[in-house]
Design a protein around this motif. Structure first.
Motif, PDB file in Angstrom:
ATOM      1  N   ALA A   1       0.656  -1.104   0.047  1.00 41.92           N
ATOM      2  CA  ALA A   1      -0.025   0.058  -0.135  1.00 41.92           C
ATOM      3  C   ALA A   1       0.840   1.173  -0.007  1.00 41.92           C
ATOM      4  N   VAL A   2       1.688   1.209   0.697  1.00 41.87           N
ATOM      5  CA  VAL A   2       2.805   2.456   0.750  1.00 41.87           C
ATOM      6  C   VAL A   2       3.526   2.672  -0.632  1.00 41.87           C
ATOM      7  N   SER A   3       3.780   1.395  -1.206  1.00 41.93           N
ATOM      8  CA  SER A   3       4.517   1.677  -2.381  1.00 41.93           C
ATOM      9  C   SER A   3       3.879   2.255  -3.402  1.00 41.93           C
ATOM     10  N   LYS A   4       2.418   2.029  -3.577  1.00 44.06           N
ATOM     11  CA  LYS A   4       1.446   2.782  -4.478  1.00 44.06           C
ATOM     12  C   LYS A   4       1.471   4.217  -4.273  1.00 44.06           C
ATOM     13  N   HIS A   5       1.423   4.524  -2.761  1.00 43.43           N
ATOM     14  CA  HIS A   5       1.727   6.136  -2.604  1.00 43.43           C
ATOM     15  C   HIS A   5       2.886   6.634  -3.102  1.00 43.43           C
ATOM     16  N   LEU A   6       4.035   5.888  -2.915  1.00 45.79           N
ATOM     17  CA  LEU A   6       5.519   6.157  -3.272  1.00 45.79           C
ATOM     18  C   LEU A   6       5.416   6.433  -4.907  1.00 45.79           C
ATOM     19  N   ARG A   7       4.919   5.448  -5.677  1.00 45.27           N
ATOM     20  CA  ARG A   7       4.848   5.545  -7.007  1.00 45.27           C
ATOM     21  C   ARG A   7       4.076   6.696  -7.574  1.00 45.27           C
ATOM     22  N   SER A   8       2.857   6.992  -6.839  1.00 43.02           N
ATOM     23  CA  SER A   8       1.968   8.073  -7.101  1.00 43.02           C
ATOM     24  C   SER A   8       2.931   9.645  -6.921  1.00 43.02           C
ATOM     25  N   LEU A   9       3.561   9.424  -5.880  1.00 43.98           N
ATOM     26  CA  LEU A   9       4.354  10.989  -5.507  1.00 43.98           C
ATOM     27  C   LEU A   9       5.496  10.955  -6.666  1.00 43.98           C
ATOM     28  N   VAL A  10       6.090   9.937  -7.089  1.00 47.00           N
ATOM     29  CA  VAL A  10       7.127   9.934  -8.219  1.00 47.00           C
ATOM     30  C   VAL A  10       6.534  10.360  -9.247  1.00 47.00           C
TER      31      VAL A  10
END
Length: 342
Positions: A39-48
């Motif tokens: 779930a956190v990885s999805k947020h990281l990808r979105s911020l990238v």
């Protein structure tokens, strides 16, 4: 709505903490919010993807960092510029949407620092660098002049650049009293989250959140001129008025009558605060204030002569100046009590 707020909180947390956790931000965030790594990885990808973060490295060693969303630089001939025009025409257009307090701090700090270059640096050129990330604003004001510490040392016949830095930290120090009050650097260093001066072989850093002061001496490097870096978080709630009020002792509005002096700036490597000469160096010009906060943070002990010079001899000679010790260890406090009893 709850899910949207949770998403905002998680992404805000990532942006605020990624600089301290470039490699384990996913783990730290997962533990903070009790959500899965995926779930956190999805947020990281979105911020990238949104241009707020950048990533590097493979999956097992991936690092994240804040991406600059603004990176502008300008060069000016010092004898052809005015600080308010440079602010209005070059810097302000990039900072219009800031909250009123952040805008006010940036306006004050930038114009004060650039004015110092114009009036004091003896430099032909000034360079300005403005950068932003999702959470921070950084402003660099750079000149190629005589250097701020060297200038003060020469003008006031001080021992060395370290002594010049100590005097600068007290405030009300200027080489041109007709045009300046000597308050610009004092207030600017306390308004911004981080304030840095690099000049000659000295690097001085003040961090507001922890009220930490750091001096480093560079070996083999000698910066010509002066670099001043102003850094502030875009969510900082501090206001210029709050800082003015903090250093006003009495009922005279924003009168600059209280100063704060960290005794760490008085220490040379391998020394302790023992002698009367050290105390006299510390006490220079303090009679220009009503109240003096002597910050003993990081000082384990002081000598009897040092304490006696400050808390008995100087106090008796300058009863109008109230000297208050803060951050003192039990050992230091006991020595102060001892000399006061005399």
């Amino acid at each position: 709505m709850v899910k949207v707020r949770q998403t905002e909180r998680i992404r805000e947390y990532i942006l605020d903490n990624v600089e301290g956790h470039p490699q384990d931000i996913a783990r730290v965030t997962s533990e903070k919010f009790g959500v899965s790594r995926s779930a956190v990885s999805k947020h990281l990808r979105s911020l990238v993807d949104g241009g707020f973060l950048k990533s590097s490295g493979t999956t097992s060693a991936r690092r994240y960092s804040l991406r600059k969303i603004l990176d502008e630089s300008w060069r000016f001939k010092v004898d052809e510029i005015e600080e308010d025009r440079v602010w209005r025409e070059y810097v302000r257009p990039h900072l219009k949407e800031l909250s009123e307090n952040i805008y006010g701090i940036c306006y004050f700090g930038f114009t004060e620092m650039l004015n110092n270059v114009i009036d004091h640096s003896e430099s032909e050129e000034a360079r300005i660098h403005l950068s932003r990330t999702a959470t921070n604003i950084t402003i660099d004001v750079i000149d190629a002049g005589v250097g701020i510490f060297r200038k003060i040392q020469t003008e006031f016949d001080l021992h060395d650049p370290r002594h010049a830095l100590l005097e600068l930290s007290k405030g009300k120090l200027t080489t041109d009293e007709e045009k300046h009050t000597g308050e610009g650097i004092f207030y600017t260093s306390r308004m911004f989250d981080k304030f840095t001066i690099i000049s000659g072989t000295l690097c001085f850093l003040r961090e507001n959140d922890e009220d930490d002061w750091l001096i480093e001496t560079t070996e083999g490097e000698n910066l010509r001129g002066t670099l001043i870096r102003l850094e502030i978080k875009t969510k900082t709630r501090r206001t210029p008025e709050e800082i003015y009020e903090k250093f006003a002792a009495g009922d005279e509005g924003f009168d600059f009558s209280r100063t704060h002096v960290p005794l760490q700036l008085l220490l040379y490597e391998g020394e302790e605060l023992i002698s009367r000469s050290q105390a006299k160096r510390l006490l220079m010009r303090l009679d220009g204030f009503k109240e003096v906060l002597l910050d003993f943070k990081g000082i384990k002990r002081v000598g009897q002569a040092f304490a006696d010079e400050i808390f008995r001899v100087y106090r008796n000679a300058h009863p109008q100046v109230e000297i208050i010790a803060i951050g003192a260890t039990d050992n230091v406090q006991q020595m102060i009590v001892r000399v006061r009893r005399r």
